[in-house]
Design an enzyme around this catalytic site. Structure first.
Site, PDB file in Angstrom:
ATOM      1  N   GLY A  80      44.227  39.598  50.164  1.00  0.00           N
ATOM      2  CA  GLY A  80      43.641  38.475  49.430  1.00  0.00           C
ATOM      3  C   GLY A  80      44.363  38.331  48.105  1.00  0.00           C
ATOM      4  N   HIS A 167      33.361  44.070  44.844  1.00  0.00           N
ATOM      5  CA  HIS A 167      32.007  43.535  44.818  1.00  0.00           C
ATOM      6  C   HIS A 167      31.216  44.269  45.890  1.00  0.00           C
ATOM      7  CE1 HIS A 167      28.991  40.765  43.712  1.00  0.00           C
ATOM      8  NE2 HIS A 167      29.390  39.665  44.314  1.00  0.00           N
TER       9      HIS A 167
END
Ligand SMILES: NC(=O)c1ccc[n+]([C@@H]2O[C@H](COP(=O)([O-])OP(=O)(O)OC[C@H]3O[C@@H](n4cnc5c(N)ncnc54)[C@H](OP(=O)(O)O)[C@@H]3O)[C@@H](O)[C@H]2O)c1
Length: 391
Positions: A80, A167
Site C-alpha cells: 500500500g 491501525h
C-alpha cells in the site's frame, strides 16, 4: 476575541505576574520532562502524565546504526502506498533499511511510487510478490482493502514473518473484516498520530511524529522490541504503548470527534448563528475559523489551554470560563454515543460498507462537493488569499 501576546501583557497590565507564571510554566515544561523519573533500563522512560505513570520509548533509544544492525537480515515489505505507505516507506528508505513496496501494478499508487524513485523489479513489486519476499509484512493498504485482500494474502504470511499494521481496525473488528492474523507469527502495530504527509515532513525536518505501538501476538518474545524499533525506523520521535483495541477505539473516536467531525460541526454551528444574526461572511469566518487556526490553536498546541486563559483579555477569559462547562455538558452525551458506536463496531461496519462499494469514490466526491460549496469554506478560500504571505 482580544488576545495579547505575553510580552505585551507583562509590559501593560497589573496582571504581569499571571503572564510571568504562564510564560515560566511554558518555559519550564521541557525541563520538567527531562527531569522525569528514568527507569533502570537504558533509554526507557517512565513519565508521569497527569498523575499516571506511562512508559515511553524515544528515537534516542534506537540510533540509526542500531536500527541498521537490528534489521540487517530483514526485508521490510510495505504494501500500500497511500498516505502512510508514502511517509513510512520513504523514511525507512532514507534510514538505509531494506524496504520494498507492494502495490497493484499500474494503479495510482504504482505510478506515485515510481515518481518517488521506487524501481519496478528492484524495490517495487505487485502486492503478492512483495509479501512473499518480506520478512516483515507492513500492511498499509486502505482498511477496506485489507479486508478485501486478506484471503489472498493470509496464506503468504508464513511462520517466521512479522505482520505489521498501522491501525487496529482489521484484527480488532475481525468479525466484520475477516482479518484473523495467523497465530504463528508476531503481529505488531505502530500508529503514527498524524497523516503520512506529516510523518514524512517531520522526519525531513529532523523531528519525529508521536506514535502508539501495540502487540497482538508475541510468538518470538521479541514483538515489543520489533514494534519499538520499527516505530523509530518509520519516523517516530517517541512511542507510547497501547493495545490494538484501545488504538482503534481512540483513533476512530478522535477523528469523528475533536479532530474532524466534531470540530467541523462546531465551526458550522457557530458560523450559522453569526450569519443568521446579520454578521457578514468575512466577520463570521474570521471569528470562527481564521482566528482559531491562525492565532489561538497554535498557542494551545505550543503552551496549552491553561496558558490561553492566562494570556487572553479579562473579558475573553471570563466568558470562556463561564461557557466551557455549558459546552462540555451539552457535548458529553454526544461523545458517549460516539464512543459506544465506535466500540460496538457500528463505525467499522459503516466504513467497510461504504468504502468497499465500487462507486465509492463518486459517492464520496458528491459529499465532498457539498462541503466545498458551503458558504463558510468558500469564504475561507477568499480569506486565505488575503493573508499577506499569500499575496
Ligand atoms: N491516513 C492516515 O492519516 C493514517 C494515520 C494513521 C494510520 N493510518 C492507517 O494506515 C493504513 C493505511 O492508510 P492510508 O490512509 O495510507 O491508506 P489509503 O491511502 O486509504 O490506502 C491506499 C492504498 O491502498 C491500496 N488499495 C486500495 N484498494 C486496494 C485493493 N482492492 N487492492 C490492493 N490495493 C488496494 C491503494 O492502491 P491503489 O492506488 O492501487 O488504489 C493504496 O496504495 C490504514 O490501516 C490506516 O487506518 C492512516
Amino acid at each position: 476575541m482580544s488576545f495579547r501576546n505575553a510580552s505585551l501583557r507583562i509590559a501593560r497590565t497589573a496582571g504581569a505576574s499571571i503572564a510571568k507564571r504562564a510564560l515560566s510554566s511554558a518555559a519550564t515544561r521541557p525541563a520538567l520532562r527531562t527531569a522525569t523519573k528514568v527507569a533502570g533500563v537504558r533509554g526507557v522512560k517512565t513519565i508521569n502524565f497527569g498523575g499516571v505513570d506511562e512508559v515511553v520509548y524515544e528515537r534516542a533509544d534506537w540510533p540509526r546504526e542500531k536500527l541498521l544492525e537490528y534489521f540487517k537480515n530483514d526485508t521490510l515489505a510495505l504494501i500500500g502506498y497511500g498516505s502512510q505507505g508514502y511517509g513510512q516507506g520513504l523514511n525507512l528508505r532514507d534510514n538505509g533499511l531494506n524496504v520494498i513496496i507492494g502495490v497493484r501494478e499500474n494503479g495510482a499508487s504504482w505510478k506515485a511510487a515510481i515518481e518517488d524513485g521506487w524501481v519496478p523489479g528492484e524495490n517495487l513489486f505487485p502486492v503478492e510478490e512483495a509479501v512473499k519476499k518480506g520478512t516483515y509484512v507492513m500492511n498499509l493498504l486502505s482498511d477496506a482493502a485489507q479486508s478485501e485482500t486478506w484471503s489472498t494474502l493470509e496464506p503468504l504470511i508464513t511462520e517466521g514473518k512479522t505482520l505489521y499494521f498501522s491501525h487496529g481496525f482489521s484484527p480488532v473488528f475481525k468479525d466484520l473484516t475477516h482479518v484473523v492474523p495467523p497465530k504463528n507469527v508476531d503481529v505488531i502495530l505502530v500508529a503514527p498520530k498524524g497523516s503520512g504527509r506529516t510523518v514524512r515532513s517531520l522526519f525531513k525536518e529532523g523531528r519525529g511524529i508521536n506514535s502508539s505501538y501495540a502487540v497482538w501476538n508475541d510468538v518470538t518474545g521479541k514483538a515489543h522490541e520489533k514494534a519499538q524499533a520499527l516505530a523509530v525506523a518509520v519516523g517516530s520521535g517517541y512511542v507510547y504503548q497501547t493495545t490494538f483495541e484501545r488504538e482503534v477505539n481512540s483513533d476512530l473516536y478522535g477523528e469523528r470527534g475533536c479532530l474532524m467531525g466534531g470540530i467541523h460541526g462546531m465551526f458550522l454551528a457557530q458560523y450559522d448563528v453569526l450569519r443568521e444574526n446579520g454578521h457578514s461572511p468575512s466577520e463570521a469566518f474570521n471569528e470562527t475559523v481564521e482566528e482559531a487556526t491562525q492565532s489561538l490553536y497554535p498557542l494551545i498546541g505550543k503552551y496549552g489551554m491553561d496558558y490561553m486563559y492566562d494570556a487572553c483579555s479579562t473579558t475573553a477569559r471570563r466568558g470562556a470560563l463561564d461557557w466551557y462547562p455549558i459546552f462540555k455538558d451539552a457535548l458529553k452525551p454526544v461523545f458517549e454515543k460516539l464512543y459506544e458506536s465506535t466500540k460496538n463496531g457500528t463505525e467499522t461496519k459503516r466504513s467497510l460498507d461504504f468504502n468497499s462499494q465500487p462507486d465509492y469514490r463518486e459517492k464520496l466526491e458528491k459529499e465532498l462537493d457539498v462541503i466545498r460549496n458551503m458558504e463558510i469554506w468558500k469564504v475561507g478560500r477568499e480569506v486565505r488569499k488575503l493573508r499577506p504571505e499569500n499575496n
